[in-house]
Design a protein around this motif. Structure first.
Motif, mmCIF file in Angstrom:
data_model
loop_
_atom_site.group_PDB
_atom_site.id
_atom_site.type_symbol
_atom_site.label_atom_id
_atom_site.label_comp_id
_atom_site.label_asym_id
_atom_site.label_seq_id
_atom_site.Cartn_x
_atom_site.Cartn_y
_atom_site.Cartn_z
ATOM 1 N N LEU A 97 -15.851 -3.164 -18.838
ATOM 2 C CA LEU A 97 -15.243 -1.865 -18.558
ATOM 3 C C LEU A 97 -15.344 -1.545 -17.070
ATOM 4 C CD1 LEU A 97 -14.014 0.664 -20.014
ATOM 5 C CD2 LEU A 97 -16.312 1.641 -19.939
ATOM 6 N N PRO A 98 -14.231 -1.186 -16.417
ATOM 7 C CA PRO A 98 -14.287 -0.810 -14.996
ATOM 8 C C PRO A 98 -15.176 0.413 -14.799
ATOM 9 C CG PRO A 98 -12.020 -1.182 -15.721
ATOM 10 C CD PRO A 98 -12.868 -1.151 -16.947
ATOM 11 N N SER A 99 -15.689 0.583 -13.597
ATOM 12 C CA SER A 99 -16.537 1.745 -13.327
ATOM 13 C C SER A 99 -15.778 3.039 -13.588
ATOM 14 C CB SER A 99 -17.054 1.701 -11.886
ATOM 15 O OG SER A 99 -15.972 1.585 -10.971
ATOM 16 N N VAL A 100 -14.505 3.065 -13.210
ATOM 17 C CA VAL A 100 -13.638 4.215 -13.488
ATOM 18 C C VAL A 100 -12.303 3.684 -14.006
ATOM 19 C CG1 VAL A 100 -12.576 6.313 -12.587
ATOM 20 C CG2 VAL A 100 -14.714 5.499 -11.598
ATOM 21 N N ILE A 119 -13.104 12.366 -14.445
ATOM 22 C CA ILE A 119 -13.519 13.056 -15.668
ATOM 23 C C ILE A 119 -14.357 12.111 -16.526
ATOM 24 C CG2 ILE A 119 -12.722 14.197 -17.776
ATOM 25 C CD1 ILE A 119 -10.152 14.926 -16.299
ATOM 26 N N PHE A 120 -15.474 12.620 -17.013
ATOM 27 C CA PHE A 120 -16.344 11.838 -17.893
ATOM 28 C C PHE A 120 -16.000 12.177 -19.338
ATOM 29 C CE2 PHE A 120 -20.817 11.572 -19.858
ATOM 30 C CZ PHE A 120 -20.600 10.256 -20.270
ATOM 31 N N ILE A 121 -15.567 11.170 -20.079
ATOM 32 C CA ILE A 121 -15.182 11.351 -21.476
ATOM 33 C C ILE A 121 -16.193 10.645 -22.373
ATOM 34 C CG2 ILE A 121 -13.428 10.880 -23.226
ATOM 35 C CD1 ILE A 121 -12.469 12.890 -21.258
ATOM 36 N N SER A 144 -4.917 5.066 -27.582
ATOM 37 C CA SER A 144 -5.730 4.016 -28.196
ATOM 38 C C SER A 144 -7.066 3.873 -27.480
ATOM 39 C CB SER A 144 -4.978 2.678 -28.171
ATOM 40 O OG SER A 144 -3.835 2.736 -28.991
ATOM 41 N N PHE A 145 -7.056 3.993 -26.153
ATOM 42 C CA PHE A 145 -8.303 3.888 -25.400
ATOM 43 C C PHE A 145 -9.236 5.049 -25.731
ATOM 44 C CE2 PHE A 145 -10.823 4.968 -21.606
ATOM 45 C CZ PHE A 145 -11.564 3.799 -21.493
ATOM 46 N N LEU A 146 -8.692 6.255 -25.800
ATOM 47 C CA LEU A 146 -9.510 7.425 -26.122
ATOM 48 C C LEU A 146 -10.054 7.339 -27.546
ATOM 49 C CD1 LEU A 146 -7.261 10.168 -24.462
ATOM 50 C CD2 LEU A 146 -9.388 9.199 -23.567
ATOM 51 N N THR A 147 -9.234 6.839 -28.457
ATOM 52 C CA THR A 147 -9.692 6.658 -29.833
ATOM 53 C C THR A 147 -10.799 5.610 -29.897
ATOM 54 O OG1 THR A 147 -7.506 7.227 -30.713
ATOM 55 C CG2 THR A 147 -8.992 6.040 -32.182
ATOM 56 N N ALA A 148 -10.682 4.567 -29.080
ATOM 57 C CA ALA A 148 -11.693 3.503 -29.057
ATOM 58 C C ALA A 148 -13.049 4.040 -28.614
ATOM 59 C CB ALA A 148 -11.242 2.374 -28.134
ATOM 60 N N ILE A 149 -13.053 5.027 -27.718
ATOM 61 C CA ILE A 149 -14.312 5.638 -27.286
ATOM 62 C C ILE A 149 -15.006 6.283 -28.485
ATOM 63 C CG2 ILE A 149 -15.319 7.495 -25.898
ATOM 64 C CD1 ILE A 149 -13.202 6.972 -23.790
ATOM 65 N N MET A 150 -14.234 6.973 -29.310
ATOM 66 C CA MET A 150 -14.809 7.606 -30.499
ATOM 67 C C MET A 150 -15.248 6.559 -31.519
ATOM 68 S SD MET A 150 -12.746 11.140 -31.246
ATOM 69 C CE MET A 150 -11.270 10.356 -31.855
ATOM 70 N N GLN A 151 -14.445 5.530 -31.702
ATOM 71 C CA GLN A 151 -14.786 4.487 -32.666
ATOM 72 C C GLN A 151 -16.078 3.780 -32.283
ATOM 73 O OE1 GLN A 151 -11.129 2.233 -32.466
ATOM 74 N NE2 GLN A 151 -10.356 3.118 -34.374
ATOM 75 N N SER A 152 -16.243 3.502 -30.996
ATOM 76 C CA SER A 152 -17.439 2.814 -30.525
ATOM 77 C C SER A 152 -18.698 3.634 -30.794
ATOM 78 C CB SER A 152 -17.310 2.523 -29.026
ATOM 79 O OG SER A 152 -18.487 1.937 -28.515
ATOM 80 N N MET A 153 -18.633 4.929 -30.486
ATOM 81 C CA MET A 153 -19.791 5.796 -30.707
ATOM 82 C C MET A 153 -20.054 5.993 -32.195
ATOM 83 S SD MET A 153 -22.247 7.501 -29.395
ATOM 84 C CE MET A 153 -21.802 7.565 -27.660
ATOM 85 N N ALA A 154 -19.003 6.136 -32.978
ATOM 86 C CA ALA A 154 -19.160 6.324 -34.421
ATOM 87 C C ALA A 154 -19.794 5.095 -35.061
ATOM 88 C CB ALA A 154 -17.800 6.607 -35.056
ATOM 89 N N PRO A 193 -20.372 4.435 -17.199
ATOM 90 C CA PRO A 193 -21.483 5.126 -17.868
ATOM 91 C C PRO A 193 -22.008 4.300 -19.040
ATOM 92 C CG PRO A 193 -19.403 6.060 -18.566
ATOM 93 C CD PRO A 193 -19.073 5.080 -17.483
ATOM 94 N N ARG A 194 -23.181 4.642 -19.526
ATOM 95 C CA ARG A 194 -23.764 3.914 -20.658
ATOM 96 C C ARG A 194 -22.951 4.114 -21.930
ATOM 97 N NH1 ARG A 194 -30.362 4.770 -20.203
ATOM 98 N NH2 ARG A 194 -30.634 3.706 -18.182
ATOM 99 N N GLU A 195 -22.352 5.267 -22.051
ATOM 100 C CA GLU A 195 -21.488 5.550 -23.198
ATOM 101 C C GLU A 195 -20.275 6.316 -22.710
ATOM 102 O OE1 GLU A 195 -23.430 9.658 -24.900
ATOM 103 O OE2 GLU A 195 -24.363 7.781 -25.524
ATOM 104 N N GLY A 196 -19.162 6.178 -23.410
ATOM 105 C CA GLY A 196 -17.945 6.841 -22.975
ATOM 106 C C GLY A 196 -17.319 6.132 -21.787
#
Length: 210
Positions: free
Chosen positions: A64-67, A154-156, A78-88, A116-119
């Motif tokens: 994952l790139p730094s930003v 923005i940190f998501i 799809s990328f934003l959904t993947a953030i939720m899927q990974s945490m879930a 970041p470590r997550e998101g």
């Protein structure tokens, strides 16, 4: 088609392509297979090359790139959904009970050297109808002649729905282009001291392209 005399007959498709290029417009045959954009051909082509470069850098080591340049995705949802899927998946939480938390930083892309470590940290968004006060960390009225100011990084990250802050937040829609409507991507909750209805009436939104 080629005639026996060696001449080339212009077809309707070829003529349409020629006219579009001459007028600095993206040919219709290209837009059918491309991402939404309101840019002229020259800017569109430069943007396309930047997207390809971004993906090449990312896929060179699959880290994952730094930003992350959110607008560089063909399908940013799809990328934003993947953030939720990974945490879930990591916490064994149900995906339908997750939401995205949006924290606007005070930094630009160049200020980050690691993800970041997550998101994810995302950049490349613009606000239309208002602006972001970096020092105060809230939405404020737009300045004259400043139509689409750039947002800081923005940190998501994904959090359970029941932990989502709901006070003093404007549910800001995110669109791919100024066309809005069919280019809707997501809704980011942004901090505000004003009544959120003020920004709703002003039609404030975040754009991935201007």
């Amino acid at each position: 088609m080629f005639l026996p005399q060696g001449e080339l007959t212009m077809t309707n498709d070829m003529e349409s392509l020629q006219n579009a290029i001459y007028l600095d417009q993206v040919p219709e045959s290209w837009t059918k297979r491309a991402y939404p954009s309101m840019s002229g051909l020259a800017i569109w082509f430069t943007d396309l090359l930047n997207r390809i470069k971004e993906l090449e850098i990312w896929t060179s080591d699959f880290s994952l790139p730094s930003v992350v340049w959110l607008a560089g995705f063909f399908n940013p949802q799809s990328f934003l959904t993947a953030i939720m899927q990974s945490m879930a998946r990591r916490n064994e939480w149900p995906l339908d009970k997750m939401s995205l938390q949006c924290d606007v930083t005070k930094k630009n892309r160049e200020d980050f050297s690691a993800p970041p470590r997550e998101g994810a940290y995302i950049h490349g968004l613009y606000m239309e109808g208002a602006r972001w006060d970096t020092q105060a960390g809230i939405m404020v009225d737009a300045r004259l002649k400043e139509l689409t100011p750039t947002m800081p990084v923005i940190f998501i990250k994904a959090i359970p729905v029941d932990k989502q802050e709901t006070r003093n937040l404007y549910q800001c829609p995110v669109y791919k282009t100024r066309q809005r409507g069919p280019t809707y991507v997501w809704t980011f909750n942004l901090k505000t001291k004003e009544n959120p209805s003020k920004w709703t009436l002003a039609g404030v939104a975040l754009l991935l392209q201007i």
